[in-house]
Design an enzyme around this catalytic site. Sequence first.
Site, PDB file in Angstrom:
ATOM      1  CG  ASP A 155      87.888  35.448  97.166  1.00 15.99           C
ATOM      2  OD1 ASP A 155      87.869  35.162  95.949  1.00 15.99           O
ATOM      3  OD2 ASP A 155      88.583  36.359  97.632  1.00 15.99           O
ATOM      4  CG  ASP A 221      91.975  40.720  92.970  1.00 16.73           C
ATOM      5  OD1 ASP A 221      90.942  40.089  92.671  1.00 16.73           O
ATOM      6  OD2 ASP A 221      92.646  40.492  93.986  1.00 16.73           O
TER       7      ASP A 221
HETATM    8  C1  GLA Z   1      90.938  37.799  96.080  1.00 15.63           C
HETATM    9  C2  GLA Z   1      89.822  38.811  95.869  1.00 15.63           C
HETATM   10  C3  GLA Z   1      90.217  40.140  96.490  1.00 15.63           C
HETATM   11  C4  GLA Z   1      90.498  39.970  97.968  1.00 15.63           C
HETATM   12  C5  GLA Z   1      91.588  38.907  98.150  1.00 15.63           C
HETATM   13  C6  GLA Z   1      91.780  38.559  99.614  1.00 15.63           C
HETATM   14  O1  GLA Z   1      92.097  38.172  95.390  1.00 15.63           O
HETATM   15  O2  GLA Z   1      89.570  38.972  94.508  1.00 15.63           O
HETATM   16  O3  GLA Z   1      89.175  41.084  96.317  1.00 15.63           O
HETATM   17  O4  GLA Z   1      89.329  39.594  98.628  1.00 15.63           O
HETATM   18  O5  GLA Z   1      91.254  37.699  97.473  1.00 15.63           O
HETATM   19  O6  GLA Z   1      92.711  37.552  99.816  1.00 15.63           O
END
Ligand code: GLA
Length: 534
Positions: A155, A221
């Site tokens: 991430d 997301d």
């Molecule tokens: C980000 C990612 C998500 C998830 C969250 C976890 O928002 O895009 O897919 O992994 O972090 O904290």
Amino acid sequence: MTNIANFKYTLLFTWLTCSLLCVCVALDNGLARTPPMGYDTWNAYHCNYDAATLMGTAKAMKEAGMLELGYEYIYPDDCWLAPERTADGKLQPNPYKFPYGLKPVIDYIHSLGFKFGIYNCAGTRTCAGFPGCYGHYDECAQQFAEWGVDYIKFDWCNVPFADYPGLNHKEVAKILYSEFRDALNRTGRPIVFSMCNGWDPDVRPWEWASDVSNLWRTTMDIADNYDVMRDRYEQNILHGDKAGPGHWNNPDMLEVGNGGMTTTEYITHFSLWSIMAAPLVIGTNVINMSETTKYILTNKEVIDVNQDSLGIQGFRVKHDIAQDIITKPLSDGDVAVVLFSANGGGVINTTIDEVFMDPSYPAYVLRDLWSHNETTVLKKIAAYVDAHAVAMYRIRPGKPSDAPPHHVIYWDSNPALVSYAEKNFTGGLRIENLGASDMLDVQVDLEAPSDVEVTPLTKTKFPIIYMDSEEVVAWNFKLPNNTSPGSKSITAVVSFTYPYSSSRERISHSYGSSLTVPDLEALGKDGVCSCSSS
Ligand code: GLA
């Protein structure tokens, strides 16, 4: 072949050449030759999961036959970690979630035949605030390799941009993710590298990441609702020329089964992700999944389109406010097509030529990948597609005798759209034969509630509807003055046979519409029908 067809094949050739060239410069770990498939905890559980969740998920997926279908990688997303590293600086799992450590979980998942993935972050802390890998890339990669990790989602939170004065987010991302790629390579273990930085609008990983990672996020997301899902599709579809074996666009994980969309919308979600060659990463509670969720996630014919070895991301040949036509050439010469009614329902029309199928064959077989029915077409393809729904086909060259003729049926003048004040009105059903043979002995029956008086205004039986021609059947509908308010369902049933049908078995197709009779007392005496059709 026409000039237009020539032009299209040149385009397709350029596309394929580009994909092959991209392969040559791609991340050289030999992995993810088809879009990765698996399971991630985030969409179903966020931080509320533990060892039992992961092991139960693996068991449920195994029992549902999902491993054989290709769902290979199972992994915890954020929150698997303890809040701090060990005294000697190592990452450690949360002791409450993983009282015996990660090893028994990893061993169990491997023993079932799955591969194990993990989540961490390019920054100092993960997005949920747990220890990240920044400043420890080699130790992290080494530790994951020793544990037997096969996939990593990396991430992009808490990145210390101040350490890179004068560089923008994209430049910093290139540096950090390339460093982590090299750290993974140094472990000698094959580990799929999934970058999760595309939610930062400044990073634009599709522009630079094919030699850094196996997949990268193209969107913010996802969320469990139709509008967000559609938005992620709209963004991801734009970068098709960047995807190919070993390097994929990722519009985020699947929400199928989580309850915020209708079954129709989940089928659309799964079909769109599949034709876009997007990673198919399940994000629902599979331990308690419904039969409907399982039915969607285990549709092998749709998965086969996603996993096709040519690795072309489906691309749009038509796009407007209401309708999209997406096509994906496949390795055996077949073509997959999705007809998508993004807003209201309606008839979507296309042609063999438009969807990049070689137009020189006398007939084609259209296999519906959700009903598994086959029909033949000559040149035109059409379907009535409900609002938010798709029709998904696999098209192959064939003979007129291979299947019944393809036809499309729709209300030309829809009784549901007529003002109730008229009380007496006509409705017309159009039947178009697009097949590679005639429709024979066609009969149209209408089923309506007994208080709706129905009188045919045209013939309702036709000895033949020729290839490439159509008929309209019209009825008069009369509602008595004392019609009770409520929804009246009207269904037309079209049945026919065709010249090659060995059994002369009749094929029948129902087409419904619902007429809402309003409560006139409530509306005032000139109430107008508020109607819907299905
Ligand atoms: C980000 C990612 C998500 C998830 C969250 C976890 O928002 O895009 O897919 O992994 O972090 O904290």
